[in-house]
Design an enzyme around this catalytic site. Structure first.
Site, short mmCIF file in Angstrom:
data_model
loop_
_atom_site.label_atom_id
_atom_site.label_comp_id
_atom_site.label_asym_id
_atom_site.label_seq_id
_atom_site.Cartn_x
_atom_site.Cartn_y
_atom_site.Cartn_z
N ASP A 13 81.94 62.56 -19.28
CA ASP A 13 82.15 61.43 -18.39
C ASP A 13 82.91 61.84 -17.13
O ASP A 13 83.22 63.03 -16.93
CB ASP A 13 82.90 60.33 -19.19
CG ASP A 13 82.49 58.93 -18.81
OD1 ASP A 13 82.04 58.72 -17.67
OD2 ASP A 13 82.63 58.03 -19.66
N ASP A 42 77.33 51.63 -15.62
CA ASP A 42 77.08 51.27 -17.02
C ASP A 42 76.13 50.10 -17.14
O ASP A 42 76.24 49.10 -16.42
CB ASP A 42 78.39 50.88 -17.72
CG ASP A 42 79.29 52.09 -17.94
OD1 ASP A 42 78.95 53.18 -17.47
OD2 ASP A 42 80.33 51.90 -18.59
C1 GLA Z 1 82.13 55.19 -19.06
C2 GLA Z 1 80.71 55.59 -19.41
C3 GLA Z 1 80.23 54.75 -20.58
C4 GLA Z 1 81.17 54.93 -21.78
C5 GLA Z 1 82.60 54.61 -21.37
C6 GLA Z 1 83.59 54.98 -22.45
O1 GLA Z 1 82.18 53.88 -18.58
O2 GLA Z 1 79.87 55.44 -18.30
O3 GLA Z 1 78.92 55.09 -20.92
O4 GLA Z 1 81.06 56.24 -22.24
O5 GLA Z 1 82.97 55.32 -20.19
O6 GLA Z 1 84.91 54.71 -22.08
#
Ligand code: GLA
Length: 688
Positions: free
Chosen positions: A187, A246
């Protein structure tokens, strides 16, 4: 993370619906055979295949398939060893492993916030009392693979602040490899402003070194949300990269992400995939029709298929969608091409994916909330000229033949997914037929409305013993004065039928579904049955005099963000979370609060003369927000304000709507993005 682009919209266009659906009058469909667009010569194909095997290290030659807990659990306690093992068990027992799902992936929140005295990561013992290695062993014992998560920053994304790998790449990668990890999602949070290419390459090298010590390769999933255009530089860094912020479990989110990912088709290929984020199928925020569209779109985009629902609680239709092998085969096609958009006019999308066998997968995707006819041809898909083709419906699992037309009336938010291929045996399949609909009718309770339908033979062979039926819910009457049967329907011809539909006296206003069915036989006697849901709106004529729009039922409402609100501004999330409609410091008790782009459609039934309102950007957005307001009477734009900002005074508008059956109140984003576009239709009223 929350990403601005998630705030993009649900666009919708219904103009010219009747014409689009039923086409021009006449009994003959356009002939299909047209010159074929170029298809790569075999030598080009071989060259591409060679390139493929050279790219990367043979990892993820098709998009990764598996599970990740995030969309279903986020950081909640139910994300634990029992869940992860339970998913692995279900992969095996429900046939998902056999269907190709391989990776069982752990997302954020698996670790403790502190490293141990040696700088090692420690699993949260409440969630994973036996540690990660034990889980990995279990998953491996099922013939599956395990993935894990961390961030290319000092901490992960969760506010609890779990350790990130920035500065610990070698040691963390080695720890993952020692546990038997097969996949890392890396990430982007808390990255301290360090250059993304540098951060992601450092971990690539660390994973490579670590996996060499164990002999277990690790798929590397780059998750920087498309911020640094990884499609331009990451093909030799990871096997997949997120292209967007997301996803969330809503139609608007899924749609906007698909729209961001579709243009990136040229960058995807074996070992280097665009990742529009994990699946939401089964989580409850979309209808099954919308989830089928989600799964269809992800497959034509050659996206990773990571199940994001808790399969221990999933219903039969979730398994049916996720386990659809015809659709999975499109995603996993060895040629590894991401589908490209051939057309998207009016929210009618044709997306075509070239397949290794020379055929095409084609998604006819209806973004709008009305049925739409969506059509293309084998020639436009790039197939070589032929008298006929095999047309396989990947949701119905049925084969038909087409003389070249690839067309369907697609329900609102639905997708018809076909596999079209040159096939010497094409004539052995029954002809494909297309059901068409004039326009979704309106009717008042107890009154009769006309419905026009047609059944067209798209096949290169005739259809015999053709019969159509229209049925309504209990209490509805359906009559016809035109033929509902034909002994034979030759190639390219159609059976058009006019129906009279009467709603029951006591029908309450709202949307009802009638069903059009067609049955016919192929020359060899094979029976075909096909159907189409037909929405009919039961409406009430607006009362005589002036009535506030917010006191009338709307036919439908589409909003850029959150639901349209009656008598408050738009609150962006749940219904009823807005504030008083406020323009130039004045609050208005009545009106509609919308978020551009929006459309709210009313039935006026030819009874109304004028629409009036005071419009502008709600004061709650401060100086931000740009909204343009339009009023449409049936197909005609009768009012347009141009772009208004908060600096403009509220505008009093009057639109003539004499004789219109429907009136649509439209806002657009004023030509920039939709951020802060809170539009108010204050005191909106119809005079009838
Ligand atoms: C980010 C990523 C998500 C998830 C969250 C976890 O937002 O884009 O897909 O992994 O972190 O905290």
């Amino acid at each position: 993370m929350r990403h601005r682009s998630l705030r993009t919209a649900r666009h919708r266009v219904i103009g010219g619906l009747a014409a689009a659906l039923l086409g021009t009058a006449g009994l003959t469909l356009p002939a299909a055979a047209q010159p074929a667009a170029a298809r790569p010569a075999p030598s080009e194909q071989t060259a591409r295949a060679a390139e493929t095997t050279l790219s990367g290290d043979g990892l993820a030659l098709t998009p990764p398939m598996g599970f990740n807990n995030w969309n279903s659990t986020h950081c909640r306690a139910e994300f634990n060893e029992a869940m992860v093992k339970g998913i692995a068990d279900l992969f095996v027992s429900k046939g998902l492993k056999d269907a190709g799902y391989t990776y069982v992936n752990l997302d954020d929140c698996w670790a403790l916030p502190q490293r141990d005295a040696n700088g090692k990561l420690v699993a949260d013992s409440a969630r994973f009392p036996n540690g990660i290695k034990a889980v990995a062993d279990y998953i491996h014992s099922k013939g599956l693979k395990i993935g894990i998560y961390t961030s290319a920053g000092t901490k992960t994304c969760n506010t609890a602040g779990f350790p990130g790998a920035l500065g610990h790449e070698r040691s963390d990668a080695q720890q993952f490899a020692d546990w038997g990890i097969d996949y890392l999602k890396y990430d982007n949070c808390n990255n301290q402003g360090v250059d993304a290419k540098q951060r992601y390459r450092t971990m690539r090298d660390a994973l490579k070194a670590a996996s060499e010590t164990t002999g277990r390769p690790i798929v590397y999933s780059i998750c920087e949300w498309g911020q640094n255009k990884p499609w331009e530089w990451a093909a030799d860094v990871g096997q997949l990269w997120r292209t967007t912020g997301d996803i969330s479990d809503s139609w608007g989110s899924m749609l906007s992400i698909a729209k961001e990912n579709l243009p990136l088709a040229p960058y995807a290929g074996p070992g280097h995939w665009n990742d529009p984020d994990m699946l939401e199928v089964g989580n409850g925020g979309m209808t099954d029709t919308e989830y089928r569209s989600h799964f269809s779109l992800w497959s034509v985009m050659a996206a990773p298929l990571l199940i994001g629902t808790d399969l221990r609680k999933a219903d039969a239709s979730t398994y049916q969608i996720l386990g659809n092998r015809d659709v999975i085969a499109v995603d996993q096609d060895p040629l590894g091409k991401q589908g490209t958009v051939l057309s998207s006019e009016g929210g009618r999308w044709v997306i075509s994916k070239e397949l290794a066998d020379g055929g095409r997968a084609v998604a006819l995707f209806n973004e709008t909330d009305q049925p739409q006819r969506i059509a293309t041809t084998a020639a436009r898909l790039g197939l070589p000229p032929a008298d006929g083709y095999r047309l396989r419906d990947l949701w119905q699992h049925q084969d038909h033949n087409t003389a070249g037309s690839v067309a369907a009336t697609v329900p609102a938010h639905g997708t018809v997914l076909y596999r079209v291929s040159a096939d010497k045996r094409w004539a052995s399949y029954p002809p494909a037929a297309e059901l068409r609909l004039g326009a979704s009718p309106f009717t008042e309770a107890g009154t009769t409305a006309p419905v026009e339908t047609a059944l067209g033979n798209l096949g290169g062979t005739p259809a015999h013993q053709v019969r159509v039926r229209l049925t309504g819910p209990d209490g509805w009457r359906v009559r016809t004065t035109s033929p509902t049967q034909a002994a034979t329907l030759p190639t390219g011809s159609r059976l058009a039928t006019r129906w009279q539909v009467t709603a029951p006296q006591d029908a309450t206003p709202g949307a009802y579904e009638l069903t059009l069915r067609a049955d016919y036989r192929s020359a060899r006697g094979g029976e075909v049955s096909t159907g189409l849901p037909i929405p009919v709106h039961v409406v009430v004529a607006p009362p005589t005099g002036a009535t506030y729009a917010s006191d009338l039922p709307w036919l439908n409402a589409v909003n850029g963000w959150g639901p349209v609100e009656k008598d408050t501004s738009v609150g962006e999330n749940a219904a009823g979370d807005g504030h008083p409609l406020t323009l130039d410091g004045t609050a208005h008790a009545k009106g509609l609060g919308v978020h551009a782009p929006s459309e709210v459609t009313y039935y006026t039934g030819g009874h109304c003369t004028a629409f009036t309102a005071k419009v502008g950007v709600d004061d709650e957005e401060g100086t931000a927000g740009t909204v343009a307001f339009e009023v449409w009477a049936d197909g005609a734009k009768v009012l347009s304000t141009g772009t208004l900002t908060n600096a403009d005074p509220a505008k009093t508008v009057t639109a003539a709507v004499d004789g219109a059956t429907t009136v649509r109140l439209v806002t657009t984003d004023g030509g920039d993005d939709i951020t802060s576009d809170h539009g108010d239709w204050a005191d909106a009223a119809f005079t009838c």
